[in-house]
Design an enzyme around this catalytic site. Structure first.
Site, short mmCIF file in Angstrom:
data_model
loop_
_atom_site.label_atom_id
_atom_site.label_comp_id
_atom_site.label_asym_id
_atom_site.label_seq_id
_atom_site.Cartn_x
_atom_site.Cartn_y
_atom_site.Cartn_z
CG ASP A 175 39.82 49.16 35.82
OD1 ASP A 175 39.66 49.47 37.01
OD2 ASP A 175 40.91 49.21 35.22
N1 URA Z 1 44.43 46.39 36.86
C1 URA Z 1 43.75 47.27 36.08
O1 URA Z 1 44.35 48.18 35.52
N2 URA Z 1 42.43 47.09 35.94
C2 URA Z 1 41.75 46.09 36.50
O2 URA Z 1 40.53 45.98 36.31
C3 URA Z 1 42.46 45.19 37.32
C4 URA Z 1 43.80 45.36 37.48
#
Ligand code: URA
Length: 240
Positions: free
Chosen positions: A106
């Site tokens: 993310d």
């Molecule tokens: N899980 C998440 O919630 N975000 C990420 O970036 C990676 C794994």
């Protein structure tokens, strides 16, 4: 021995087009094994030869594997017209055509992003069938209970009814905002955040610290990148 045409290599290892790469060679700006290169169709051995452009050595390796410590605020996409991406952070000496991030974090997640131009390798790392573990550090907005640890180990059911594969939850620091380690063997959208949400907890900070047995190099500051060594690639592939 891996032989390839010189203009093709130049175009794939620099920002120049194939046409411009030919011009560079004719202009005498390219050195092949220490000598002025004369012809765009000369064959270059990727395993043994050297190639320089304006005196700067080019990385000839067929494929490149980079470990990046992604800072928060950067997209793990190839290109975006408005926002900075991990590819914008790749240092000049590693830039070549075909690079992409193998897997996504993310925008607000930090840590290990593997950038490569090797599609087969990326597929092996990401394939849902191979269950390559990904390790995360997370700061959570409330206490972590035995029930949550057990729930992660048994498989969390997300808000949309999807059942996750068993995951490891390890408490590293207790407190109001505990620090923990989570190991997943699948990669669904926002998975760590959604797993905690199933227990009414929010993730305040998230960082990926390992892919398979390969740990994020602690010497890498946010935004920094280093090449992944051949022996590390072998180690990673040997275990999957
Ligand atoms: N899980 C998440 O919630 N975000 C990420 O970036 C990676 C794994």
């Amino acid at each position: 021995m891996h032989l390839e045409r010189m203009d093709k290599i130049l175009a794939s290892r620099t920002q120049y087009s194939r046409k411009d790469a030919k011009k560079l060679i004719w202009q005498g700006r390219v050195q092949h094994n220490g000598h002025r290169a004369a012809s765009p169709d000369a064959k270059v051995d990727l395993d043994a030869d050297t190639l320089e452009l304006d005196g700067k050595p080019l990385l000839l390796r067929k494929h490149l594997y980079l470990m990046m410590n992604k800072p928060a605020g950067v997209l793990s996409a190839a290109r975006d017209p408005k926002q900075p991406t991990v590819l914008d952070l790749v240092p000049e000496e590693y830039r070549r055509s075909g690079l992409f991030p193998a897997g996504r974090l993310d925008k607000d997640t930090e840590g290990f992003v593997l950038v490569t131009d090797d599609g087969d390798f990326a597929h092996r790392i990401l394939s849902p069938k191979r269950h390559v573990p990904k390790t995360y550090r997370a700061k959570i907005d409330g206490p972590l209970t035995e029930q949550m640890i057990k729930g992660f180990a048994e498989g969390v059911t997300l808000e949309d009814g999807v059942l996750c594969r068993p995951a490891q939850l390890l408490v590293l620091e207790e407190g109001e905002q505990p620090l923990c380690q989570v190991v997943l063997t699948q990669g669904m959208y926002h998975q760590v955040k959604r797993m905690f949400l199933a227990f009414d907890r929010r993730v305040l900070w998230l960082k990926r610290t390992a892919i398979g047995g390969l740990l994020l190099d602690e010497a890498l500051k946010p935004g920094e990148t280093r090449e992944i060594l051949d022996k590390e690639i072998k180690m990673l592939l040997g275990k999957i």
